[in-house]
Scaffold this motif. Structure first.
Motif, PDB file in Angstrom:
ATOM      1  N   ARG A   1     -80.422 -12.123  85.731  1.00 55.01           N
ATOM      2  CA  ARG A   1     -79.321 -11.283  86.206  1.00 55.01           C
ATOM      3  C   ARG A   1     -79.355  -9.960  85.459  1.00 55.01           C
ATOM      4  O   ARG A   1     -79.830  -9.878  84.323  1.00 55.01           O
ATOM      5  N   LYS A   2     -78.841  -8.914  86.085  1.00 57.59           N
ATOM      6  CA  LYS A   2     -78.849  -7.593  85.456  1.00 57.59           C
ATOM      7  C   LYS A   2     -78.074  -7.585  84.143  1.00 57.59           C
ATOM      8  O   LYS A   2     -78.417  -6.858  83.210  1.00 57.59           O
ATOM      9  N   GLN A   3     -77.013  -8.413  84.056  1.00 58.67           N
ATOM     10  CA  GLN A   3     -76.181  -8.375  82.854  1.00 58.67           C
ATOM     11  C   GLN A   3     -76.780  -9.173  81.692  1.00 58.67           C
ATOM     12  O   GLN A   3     -76.252  -9.132  80.578  1.00 58.67           O
ATOM     13  N   ASP A   4     -77.868  -9.916  81.927  1.00 58.27           N
ATOM     14  CA  ASP A   4     -78.485 -10.686  80.856  1.00 58.27           C
ATOM     15  C   ASP A   4     -79.208  -9.754  79.889  1.00 58.27           C
ATOM     16  O   ASP A   4     -80.063  -8.969  80.278  1.00 58.27           O
ATOM     17  N   ARG A   5     -78.862  -9.857  78.606  1.00 63.32           N
ATOM     18  CA  ARG A   5     -79.504  -9.046  77.573  1.00 63.32           C
ATOM     19  C   ARG A   5     -79.798  -9.914  76.355  1.00 63.32           C
ATOM     20  O   ARG A   5     -79.081 -10.881  76.097  1.00 63.32           O
ATOM     21  N   PRO A   6     -80.847  -9.579  75.594  1.00 62.13           N
ATOM     22  CA  PRO A   6     -81.109 -10.324  74.356  1.00 62.13           C
ATOM     23  C   PRO A   6     -79.921 -10.222  73.405  1.00 62.13           C
ATOM     24  O   PRO A   6     -79.220  -9.212  73.354  1.00 62.13           O
ATOM     25  N   MET A   7     -79.692 -11.275  72.634  1.00 61.69           N
ATOM     26  CA  MET A   7     -78.597 -11.287  71.678  1.00 61.69           C
ATOM     27  C   MET A   7     -78.823 -10.262  70.578  1.00 61.69           C
ATOM     28  O   MET A   7     -79.925 -10.116  70.065  1.00 61.69           O
ATOM     29  N   SER A   8     -77.761  -9.535  70.216  1.00 62.52           N
ATOM     30  CA  SER A   8     -77.817  -8.541  69.152  1.00 62.52           C
ATOM     31  C   SER A   8     -76.387  -8.247  68.708  1.00 62.52           C
ATOM     32  O   SER A   8     -75.418  -8.770  69.274  1.00 62.52           O
ATOM     33  N   GLU A   9     -76.238  -7.396  67.695  1.00 61.19           N
ATOM     34  CA  GLU A   9     -74.889  -6.992  67.276  1.00 61.19           C
ATOM     35  C   GLU A   9     -74.119  -6.386  68.445  1.00 61.19           C
ATOM     36  O   GLU A   9     -72.910  -6.612  68.588  1.00 61.19           O
ATOM     37  N   ALA A  10     -74.819  -5.647  69.295  1.00 57.69           N
ATOM     38  CA  ALA A  10     -74.151  -4.946  70.395  1.00 57.69           C
ATOM     39  C   ALA A  10     -73.630  -5.896  71.466  1.00 57.69           C
ATOM     40  O   ALA A  10     -72.701  -5.555  72.199  1.00 57.69           O
ATOM     41  N   THR A  11     -74.205  -7.084  71.588  1.00 61.11           N
ATOM     42  CA  THR A  11     -73.789  -8.007  72.652  1.00 61.11           C
ATOM     43  C   THR A  11     -72.697  -8.979  72.207  1.00 61.11           C
ATOM     44  O   THR A  11     -72.177  -9.734  73.028  1.00 61.11           O
ATOM     45  N   PHE A  12     -72.332  -8.979  70.919  1.00 62.74           N
ATOM     46  CA  PHE A  12     -71.365  -9.976  70.458  1.00 62.74           C
ATOM     47  C   PHE A  12     -70.020  -9.853  71.164  1.00 62.74           C
ATOM     48  O   PHE A  12     -69.424 -10.852  71.566  1.00 62.74           O
TER      49      PHE A  12
ATOM     50  N   LEU B   1     -70.605 -17.178  74.305  1.00 58.88           N
ATOM     51  CA  LEU B   1     -71.034 -18.351  73.553  1.00 58.88           C
ATOM     52  C   LEU B   1     -70.095 -18.736  72.425  1.00 58.88           C
ATOM     53  O   LEU B   1     -69.800 -19.917  72.232  1.00 58.88           O
ATOM     54  N   THR B   2     -69.636 -17.765  71.639  1.00 53.81           N
ATOM     55  CA  THR B   2     -68.844 -18.074  70.455  1.00 53.81           C
ATOM     56  C   THR B   2     -67.971 -16.889  70.070  1.00 53.81           C
ATOM     57  O   THR B   2     -68.322 -15.726  70.324  1.00 53.81           O
ATOM     58  N   GLY B   3     -66.844 -17.191  69.421  1.00 49.87           N
ATOM     59  CA  GLY B   3     -65.994 -16.153  68.874  1.00 49.87           C
ATOM     60  C   GLY B   3     -66.275 -15.862  67.417  1.00 49.87           C
ATOM     61  O   GLY B   3     -65.563 -15.067  66.799  1.00 49.87           O
ATOM     62  N   ASP B   4     -67.312 -16.469  66.848  1.00 49.19           N
ATOM     63  CA  ASP B   4     -67.629 -16.308  65.439  1.00 49.19           C
ATOM     64  C   ASP B   4     -68.867 -15.428  65.301  1.00 49.19           C
ATOM     65  O   ASP B   4     -69.980 -15.845  65.619  1.00 49.19           O
ATOM     66  N   MET B   5     -68.688 -14.217  64.774  1.00 43.56           N
ATOM     67  CA  MET B   5     -69.804 -13.276  64.709  1.00 43.56           C
ATOM     68  C   MET B   5     -70.870 -13.701  63.704  1.00 43.56           C
ATOM     69  O   MET B   5     -72.072 -13.499  63.937  1.00 43.56           O
ATOM     70  N   ILE B   6     -70.468 -14.302  62.588  1.00 43.49           N
ATOM     71  CA  ILE B   6     -71.447 -14.704  61.580  1.00 43.49           C
ATOM     72  C   ILE B   6     -72.396 -15.740  62.164  1.00 43.49           C
ATOM     73  O   ILE B   6     -73.629 -15.635  62.015  1.00 43.49           O
ATOM     74  N   ARG B   7     -71.858 -16.738  62.841  1.00 43.94           N
ATOM     75  CA  ARG B   7     -72.723 -17.770  63.428  1.00 43.94           C
ATOM     76  C   ARG B   7     -73.538 -17.215  64.593  1.00 43.94           C
ATOM     77  O   ARG B   7     -74.686 -17.627  64.805  1.00 43.94           O
ATOM     78  N   TYR B   8     -72.962 -16.296  65.338  1.00 42.54           N
ATOM     79  CA  TYR B   8     -73.701 -15.640  66.429  1.00 42.54           C
ATOM     80  C   TYR B   8     -74.910 -14.897  65.870  1.00 42.54           C
ATOM     81  O   TYR B   8     -76.022 -14.987  66.403  1.00 42.54           O
ATOM     82  N   MET B   9     -74.721 -14.179  64.767  1.00 46.66           N
ATOM     83  CA  MET B   9     -75.788 -13.350  64.214  1.00 46.66           C
ATOM     84  C   MET B   9     -76.858 -14.174  63.504  1.00 46.66           C
ATOM     85  O   MET B   9     -77.989 -13.696  63.323  1.00 46.66           O
ATOM     86  N   ARG B  10     -76.536 -15.399  63.100  1.00 44.59           N
ATOM     87  CA  ARG B  10     -77.568 -16.240  62.490  1.00 44.59           C
ATOM     88  C   ARG B  10     -78.736 -16.449  63.447  1.00 44.59           C
ATOM     89  O   ARG B  10     -79.906 -16.346  63.055  1.00 44.59           O
ATOM     90  N   ALA B  11     -78.423 -16.758  64.715  1.00 45.04           N
ATOM     91  CA  ALA B  11     -79.484 -16.960  65.702  1.00 45.04           C
ATOM     92  C   ALA B  11     -80.263 -15.674  65.930  1.00 45.04           C
ATOM     93  O   ALA B  11     -81.489 -15.697  66.108  1.00 45.04           O
ATOM     94  N   VAL B  12     -79.567 -14.548  65.925  1.00 44.51           N
ATOM     95  CA  VAL B  12     -80.231 -13.248  66.071  1.00 44.51           C
ATOM     96  C   VAL B  12     -81.203 -13.023  64.920  1.00 44.51           C
ATOM     97  O   VAL B  12     -82.358 -12.598  65.118  1.00 44.51           O
ATOM     98  N   ASP B  13     -80.768 -13.322  63.693  1.00 47.66           N
ATOM     99  CA  ASP B  13     -81.605 -13.117  62.516  1.00 47.66           C
ATOM    100  C   ASP B  13     -82.850 -13.997  62.550  1.00 47.66           C
ATOM    101  O   ASP B  13     -83.943 -13.567  62.170  1.00 47.66           O
TER     102      ASP B  13
END
Length: 323
Positions: A193-204, A209-221
């Motif tokens: 889909r056009k709205q699908d983008r790789p996970m990053s700080e900008a997509t949080f 997926l989650t309301g927790d930015m620290i856990r979201y960014m772990r997968a990004v890292d």
């Protein structure tokens, strides 16, 4: 002791923002149909021995994403065993484009789980065995509860993928369309889909997926450290397999075929899988129940502390205190 790693075998990404639990073992095993999968096991870290958690992931996920959750299970007295499904994470990819999620048929995931049970769980991990599955892994876990009711004592599911909302047709209708596209040679085309983008700080801010930015960014890292772990869109063939399995799960006869005690948790704010479908299935099961967690998004194990506390309270009531 850190993870035991064969110099010629797989590795686990161990970074400061997502530290690897100590005492683990990582390796490869071969499935019955000769697909090489990456796996990892950990012994319990505290308390009386309670058995082994077999943890299976959702689509696009990988072992490293669950390091915190592995530690949570180990503190409760459980050993943990997990692996990457075929076609994703550190396991063997099935088509030339390694960035696409692909599987020929949904039953192949049952082959992965059955092979893991025979090759790793039975010889290397202490019983009893409990199956914990998230999203796509939750749907595969439901089929495990049908195909062999002796493999696991209980099944605990996080937002299982039993249906998708906002589709133009029913799950059966979507299965017919995608099967037709596969039949005419488009099975390896991406479904994106056009709205699908790789996970990053900008997509949080807009992530489902989650309301927790620290856990979201772990997968990004982790993916930044090892980009080959990531996959993006699924193929048409994967969609055909998944829609077919979800269509079967919607049949009236499906709930009665599940013979293992089972608890499903659904997220009230889920935009990935259908919470209503989880509720309908939960109400019709003879050996299972369901709970809906308010304010939660799709990835319950990656959510805020307050939501994870509810998840583990349900887990403890259903498995830890019964083990």
């Amino acid at each position: 002791m850190n993870a035991v790693v064969d110099p010629n075998g797989p590795r686990l990404v161990n970074i400061a923002s997502n530290p690897m639990p100590e005492g683990g073992r990582v390796g490869y095993f071969k499935t019955e149909d000769n697909v090489r999968l990456r796996y990892a096991t950990w012994p319990k870290s505290e308390g009386a021995h309670r058995g082994t958690i077999c943890l299976v992931q959702g689509r696009t996920e990988f072992i490293e994403k669950y390091f915190e959750t592995v530690a949570d299970f180990r503190r409760r007295g459980f050993s943990v065993a997990t692996f990457d499904w075929r076609g994703q994470g550190g396991s063997e990819r099935l088509i030339g484009n390694h960035k696409l999620g692909h599987v020929d048929k949904f039953e192949d995931y049952w082959c992965d789980l059955r092979s893991f049970h025979g090759e790793i769980l039975l010889p290397d991990c202490p019983p009893p065995y409990y199956l914990v599955g998230h999203s796509m892994g939750g749907l595969a876990s439901l089929y495990a509860g049908i195909n062999d009711r002796m493999m696991f004592d209980r099944i605990f599911l996080s937002a299982p993928m039993v249906a998708l909302d906002r589709q133009p047709l029913s799950m059966a209708g979507m299965a017919r369309v995608t099967e037709t596209l596969s039949f005419v040679g488009l099975g390896q085309m991406p479904v994106s889909r056009k709205q699908d983008r790789p996970m990053s700080e900008a997509t949080f801010a807009s992530n489902p997926l989650t309301g927790d930015m620290i856990r979201y960014m772990r997968a990004v890292d982790v993916v930044r450290e090892w980009p080959e772990l990531a996959i993006a869109a699924p193929t048409v063939r994967w969609a055909a397999a998944a829609f077919g399995a979800m269509a079967e799960a919607a049949q009236d006869s499906f709930p009665a075929r599940i013979k293992i005690p089972l608890l499903m948790l659904a997220a009230a704010r889920d935009e990935v899988v259908s919470t209503a479908a989880i509720e309908r299935l939960g109400l019709r099961m003879r050996t299972g129940r369901h709970l809906v967690l308010a304010n939660a998004r799709h990835e319950l194990f990656m959510e805020t502390d307050s939501i994870r506390e509810q998840v583990f309270a349900a887990f403890d009531a259903f498995i830890t205190e019964q083990s």
